[in-house]
Design an enzyme around this catalytic site. Sequence first.
Site, PDB file in Angstrom:
ATOM      1  N   ASP A 224       0.839  -1.208   0.000  1.00 48.21           N
ATOM      2  CA  ASP A 224       0.000   0.000   0.000  1.00 48.21           C
ATOM      3  C   ASP A 224       0.873   1.256   0.000  1.00 48.21           C
ATOM      4  O   ASP A 224       0.624   2.217  -0.726  1.00 48.21           O
ATOM      5  CB  ASP A 224      -0.997  -0.011   1.174  1.00 48.21           C
ATOM      6  N   ASP A 248       1.580  -7.025 -10.835  1.00 49.48           N
ATOM      7  CA  ASP A 248       0.617  -6.731 -11.895  1.00 49.48           C
ATOM      8  C   ASP A 248       0.088  -5.309 -11.728  1.00 49.48           C
ATOM      9  O   ASP A 248       0.078  -4.489 -12.659  1.00 49.48           O
ATOM     10  CB  ASP A 248      -0.534  -7.759 -11.795  1.00 49.48           C
ATOM     11  N   ASP A 252       1.622  -1.599 -13.830  1.00 42.67           N
ATOM     12  CA  ASP A 252       0.743  -0.765 -14.669  1.00 42.67           C
ATOM     13  C   ASP A 252       0.723   0.666 -14.150  1.00 42.67           C
ATOM     14  O   ASP A 252       0.727   1.624 -14.924  1.00 42.67           O
ATOM     15  CB  ASP A 252      -0.682  -1.329 -14.688  1.00 42.67           C
TER      16      ASP A 252
END
Length: 361
Positions: A224, A248, A252
């Site tokens: 986080d 993943d 991005d």
Amino acid sequence: MTKKIAVLPGDGIGTEIVEQAIKVLDFLNTDMNLGFEFENGLIGGAAYDVHGTPFPQQTIDLVKPADAILLGAVGGYKWESLDISVRPEKGLLGLRSTLNLFSNLRPAILYPQLADASTLKPEVVSGLDLMIVRELTGGIYFGQPRGVRVLENGERQGFNTATYTESEVRRIGHSAFRIAQKRHKKLCSVDKANVLECTEFWREIMIDLSKEYPDVTLSHMYVDNAAMQLVRAPKQFDVIVTSNLFGDVLSDCASMLTGSIGMLPSASLDEHGKGMYEPIHGSAPDIAGQDIANPLATILSVAMMLRYTFNNEAAALRIEKAVNDALDSNVRTADIYAAGTQKVSCSQMGDAVVSALKNRG
Ligand code: NAD
């Protein structure tokens, strides 16, 4: 000794961008006497059209003995209604699992000339150069058991299982430490060790591995916080290593810091450094066949190939500097065009990089 490169252009803009990358690699092959041999194969929709499958035996026979694979992109409108088992994207998954490509490298680099293309302030991202190493073949995406079940009280429950064996963590750890050694020697391992035992275990192994790499500084960050830091102060990172799921999402997020999908390369490596190299973007069917796609992500993928599979830092740097020179000369494909620059086609951008290579010598 000759080195074999399997070239899989794929679909859509794949053929156009790979042609430019091969133009660049061909020039260096002759100029630096690199000894590369190229052989083309079919993958994705193009393979389906000929063989009825997106990953035919002919392509398997080509990629298995090859030293490295250069891939364009797969997919397109034409194949969208096919059964999922033969869709173009299955070709890519087949390639990854056949070659056991467990280490996915996604750099996020922002060339200063393109700082205005990012949605973040130029001073936050200008000169950004970080690398995310994502574990690609394990973790919650593959863990068993998984599915949807009915509980004793009759309520339905969806469930997945996050698992990592020690050997899986060790091999991605070694891969990341070695990459950090080739960069600025800073490795940040991202986990959620405060909540998930599986990632507490991940952290324990990363700490143990760090003893073998005393030249690399290892740090740890909860996922986080890592997401927050990526948009707050991304230049603090050199190399990030993380699990399949966290990687993943974070990769991005990091790629969008640069604002231009046409600029970002990637690599997927096996245990011995053999790799598949491809741009992070897809086959862009909306602009295919028009010679307007940006080939730089694919050209930069070739630089990664030279660095990570062939250990040829000098050749990799020549390509990266030539891309920088081409941008300095103010040429831009449509996706990165801004007022005051010169709009060029895909093939003209390939030519600009080759000229920059020639000019630098
Ligand atoms: P995409 O990355 O192909 O395109 C997204 C947008 O970015 C489009 O507007 C496109 O024109 C633009 N774009 C992409 N690459 C560009 C480049 N080099 N230069 C200029 N503009 C560029 O993603 P999508 O539209 O979601 O998917 C299209 C097809 O690609 C689908 O079939 C999808 O499954 C496939 N896909 C393949 C891969 C891969 O081969 N690794 C990855 C993602 C998507």
